[in-house]
Structures are given as structure tokens and as C-alpha cells.
Design a protein around this motif. Structure first.
Motif, PDB file in Angstrom:
ATOM      1  N   PHE A   1       0.804  -1.215   0.000  1.00 23.41           N
ATOM      2  CA  PHE A   1       0.000   0.000   0.000  1.00 23.41           C
ATOM      3  C   PHE A   1       0.840   1.269   0.000  1.00 23.41           C
ATOM      4  O   PHE A   1       0.312   2.362  -0.198  1.00 23.41           O
ATOM      5  N   MET A   2       2.154   1.140   0.230  1.00 23.78           N
ATOM      6  CA  MET A   2       3.017   2.302   0.121  1.00 23.78           C
ATOM      7  C   MET A   2       3.533   2.438  -1.310  1.00 23.78           C
ATOM      8  O   MET A   2       3.576   3.547  -1.863  1.00 23.78           O
ATOM      9  N   ALA A   3       3.903   1.313  -1.919  1.00 25.03           N
ATOM     10  CA  ALA A   3       4.340   1.353  -3.320  1.00 25.03           C
ATOM     11  C   ALA A   3       3.190   1.755  -4.236  1.00 25.03           C
ATOM     12  O   ALA A   3       3.401   2.376  -5.279  1.00 25.03           O
ATOM     13  N   PHE A   4       1.963   1.383  -3.825  1.00 26.40           N
ATOM     14  CA  PHE A   4       0.766   1.714  -4.606  1.00 26.40           C
ATOM     15  C   PHE A   4      -0.216   2.442  -3.675  1.00 26.40           C
ATOM     16  O   PHE A   4      -1.185   1.852  -3.187  1.00 26.40           O
ATOM     17  N   PRO A   5       0.027   3.718  -3.414  1.00 26.11           N
ATOM     18  CA  PRO A   5      -0.752   4.442  -2.400  1.00 26.11           C
ATOM     19  C   PRO A   5      -2.232   4.579  -2.727  1.00 26.11           C
ATOM     20  O   PRO A   5      -3.028   4.890  -1.837  1.00 26.11           O
ATOM     21  N   GLU A   6      -2.617   4.319  -3.977  1.00 25.12           N
ATOM     22  CA  GLU A   6      -4.038   4.349  -4.312  1.00 25.12           C
ATOM     23  C   GLU A   6      -4.801   3.209  -3.629  1.00 25.12           C
ATOM     24  O   GLU A   6      -6.040   3.197  -3.601  1.00 25.12           O
ATOM     25  N   CYS A   7      -4.056   2.262  -3.039  1.00 32.91           N
ATOM     26  CA  CYS A   7      -4.669   1.137  -2.324  1.00 32.91           C
ATOM     27  C   CYS A   7      -4.668   1.333  -0.813  1.00 32.91           C
ATOM     28  O   CYS A   7      -5.130   0.462  -0.070  1.00 32.91           O
ATOM     29  N   LEU A   8      -4.160   2.458  -0.353  1.00 26.89           N
ATOM     30  CA  LEU A   8      -3.945   2.674   1.080  1.00 26.89           C
ATOM     31  C   LEU A   8      -5.230   2.648   1.892  1.00 26.89           C
ATOM     32  O   LEU A   8      -5.252   2.185   3.037  1.00 26.89           O
ATOM     33  N   ALA A   9      -6.323   3.108   1.302  1.00 25.78           N
ATOM     34  CA  ALA A   9      -7.573   3.232   2.058  1.00 25.78           C
ATOM     35  C   ALA A   9      -8.398   1.950   2.075  1.00 25.78           C
ATOM     36  O   ALA A   9      -9.504   1.937   2.621  1.00 25.78           O
ATOM     37  N   GLY A  10      -7.881   0.867   1.480  1.00 30.39           N
ATOM     38  CA  GLY A  10      -8.600  -0.400   1.495  1.00 30.39           C
ATOM     39  C   GLY A  10      -9.379  -0.696   0.237  1.00 30.39           C
ATOM     40  O   GLY A  10      -9.986  -1.760   0.112  1.00 30.39           O
TER      41      GLY A  10
END
Length: 303
Positions: A16-25
Motif C-alpha cells: 500500500f506504500m508502493a501503490f498508495p491508491e490502495c492505502l484506504a482499502g
């Protein structure tokens, strides 16, 4: 170093850091996990919540079928929702524990072998003893439930105490104190430290990591920015080698040496060393991943 790193460790990455668009679940969880799982450079991954049940089942199958070692990270939930494990208010602490424990089913479904979390907020010196007692108690509750419901050990990440996240556990000495207390009842409890947090904690790997050598069970590597005048100041996990950043090949090389010196890396075990790098604005994830790979290779082969 002549030996391949695969003989000594498993390289991982924080998804989720490499792909921050996934950070919120939400977001493209499956497609981005594919990029990691199909890359033989990585043997392990830290994942956060995946809210959609169908998507989560797909991701779980992918992680299982590609034989990835998985850590489930509760830190994004704690930070996004302002949860405080050592809050002075009992109801607030209870809410935090309940939300963390609500992640156990997801962690188990995704095949996690570890549950990672962070402490609550730092407090003034006069309140530290009480806050530390609260934290140890709440960690014990989480450890017990995680073991009973999911068979998962718990690992506590060390963050900075006065710059960005301002966490209660923000030095190696504090972390060692907490770990010693929790391990009295839960010997599989461990600590997670990150090269990108060490300098934000005003510490140095060679001097301070020995304080947590017996408790260290997970490691991240990344960059940070200690210069308050810099646009990316703080715990922003920018690219290695960025102008004004704290870490590049020399710092990563010395960090790896310290991991050998304290026994985290030693014969007969292959623990995880996971990259945590966030693409700055205007930089695509593949650029950030290429940056971390080349930084790692240069550091390793120059040991």
C-alpha cells in the motif's frame, strides 16, 4: 558480499506504500498485487485491509498461489482513523483494540503470518509511565486474541516520537522496554523497525539497533527527510538518493551490516527485509520499485 541475498533473507515490499491508491482499502488491489507477486525479486509483502470481500478472496488466492510471505498491517487503519492504543481515555483504548481485532479475519484470509501495528500518541514525560502501562496491557489483549482466533504473532512498529507520527514508541530504548514486558506472557511478540524511521527518531543504526536485537522480528528499509525546510519533510518514504533525503546506498549498506552485526541476519534463518517506498507526486510506482531494487543491489554487492 559474494553470497546472494536470498541465502540470508527474504526481500519484501509494503504494497500500500508502493501503490498508495490502495492505502484506504479500496483501489486496484488485485492488479497491483499481481505486479509484486509476479516479480521474483520479492518473496514477501505487507498488505493492509482489502474491504471488498470478492476482491479480497482473489488477492488471497494470488498470495497463496505465488507463495508470498504475508504480513497484515494495521498501521494504515490506526493512522487514518486516529486510533490511540495508549490513550488516557479507557473508551478510546477499547475502541482502538476492537478495530484492530476486527482485522483478524482479513489477515487470516489473506494468509498472513504476522499482524503488525503501532503504538498510540506520544505524551508528556509526566504521563509516560501511565501511557506505557496502558500500551502494554492493550498489546497483551491483542496478542492473546490474535493467537487464539488466528494463530498470529504480533509485531509493533517503531515510529518517530516528535517529528511526524509522534508515537509513544519512538526510540529503541522505549521499544525494548515494551517488548520485554509483553514477552513475559507472549514470547512470540516482536518489534519492527524501519531505516526510514531511525533518523527521524534521532538515532543511528549501529548505536541503537543493538538495544532491540533480541526483539527485532521484522525490518523495513526506506528513505526519510529530516530537513524541516524540505517539501517532503518527515515520514514520507521518498525515493532513495533523493536530494535532501537521509538515505541512499551508503546508509542502506551500513544498515545491512548492522543487521548482520546484531544477528538479525544470520545463518539458518531468512527473515524479511521489506522495502517501504512511496512514489512522490508525478512518479509512477514502477519508477519507485526500480529505484529500490537498484539501491538494494548496489548496497548488497558493495558490502
Amino acid at each position: 558480499m559474494k553470497d546472494p541475498w536470498q541465502s540470508h533473507l527474504r526481500l519484501g515490499i509494503v504494497h500500500f506504500m508502493a501503490f498508495p491508491e490502495c492505502l484506504a482499502g479500496d483501489g486496484p488491489q488485485f492488479e497491483t498485487l499481481q505486479e509484486i507477486c509476479f516479480d521474483p525479486f520479492f518473496d514477501a509483502v505487507d498488505v493492509g485491509p482489502i474491504d471488498d470481500a470478492g476482491l479480497r478472496a482473489q488477492c488471497a488466492a494470488l498470495l497463496r498461489d505465488t507463495q508470498m510471505q504475508v504480513t497484515f498491517a494495521c498501521q494504515p487503519v490506526q493512522l487514518q482513523r486516529g486510533l490511540d492504543l495508549n490513550a488516557s481515555d479507557k473508551a478510546e483504548r477499547k475502541k482502538c483494540v476492537e478495530i484492530i481485532l476486527s482485522c483478524l479475519d482479513q489477515a487470516k484470509e489473506l494468509g498472513a503470518s504476522t499482524l503488525a501495528l503501532m503504538s498510540g500518541k506520544n505524551v508528556p514525560g509526566s504521563e509516560r509511565a501511565g501511557a506505557m502501562d496502558c500500551l502494554v496491557h492493550q498489546l497483551g489483549t491483542i496478542c492473546r486474541t490474535a493467537r487464539e482466533r488466528a494463530g498470529l504473532p504480533v509485531v509493533l512498529e517503531i515510529f518517530d516520537h516528535d517529528i511526524d507520527k509522534k508515537a509513544l514508541v519512538g526510540t529503541c530504548a522505549t521499544a525494548a522496554h515494551v517488548a520485554k514486558a509483553v514477552r513475559e506472557d507472549f514470547p512470540d511478540f516482536g518489534l519492527l523497525h524501519d531505516l526510514s524511521h531511525i533518523y527521524l527518531c534521532h538515532e543511528e543504526p549501529a548505536k541503537h539497533l543493538p538495544l532491540i536485537r533480541e526483539y527485532l522480528t521484522h525490518v523495513h528499509v526506506g528513505n526519510s527527510v529530516s530537513d524541516r525546510a524540505h517539501a517532503l519533510f518527515g515520514d514520507t518514504h521518498p525515493l532513495f538518493g533523493m536530494t535532501g533525503g537521509d538515505n541512499d546506498v551508503p546508509e542502506l549498506r551500513e544498515f545491512i551490516r548492522t543487521l548482520f552485526d546484531i544477528g538479525y541476519l544470520r545463518s539458518g534463518r531468512r527473515p524479511v527485509v521489506g522495502f517501504e517506498v512511496k512514489p512522490p507526486q508525478g512518479i509512477v510506482p514502477r519508477t519507485a520499485i526500480a529505484n529500490m531494487k537498484r539501491t538494494w543491489q548496489q548496497a548488497w554487492w558493495s558490502l
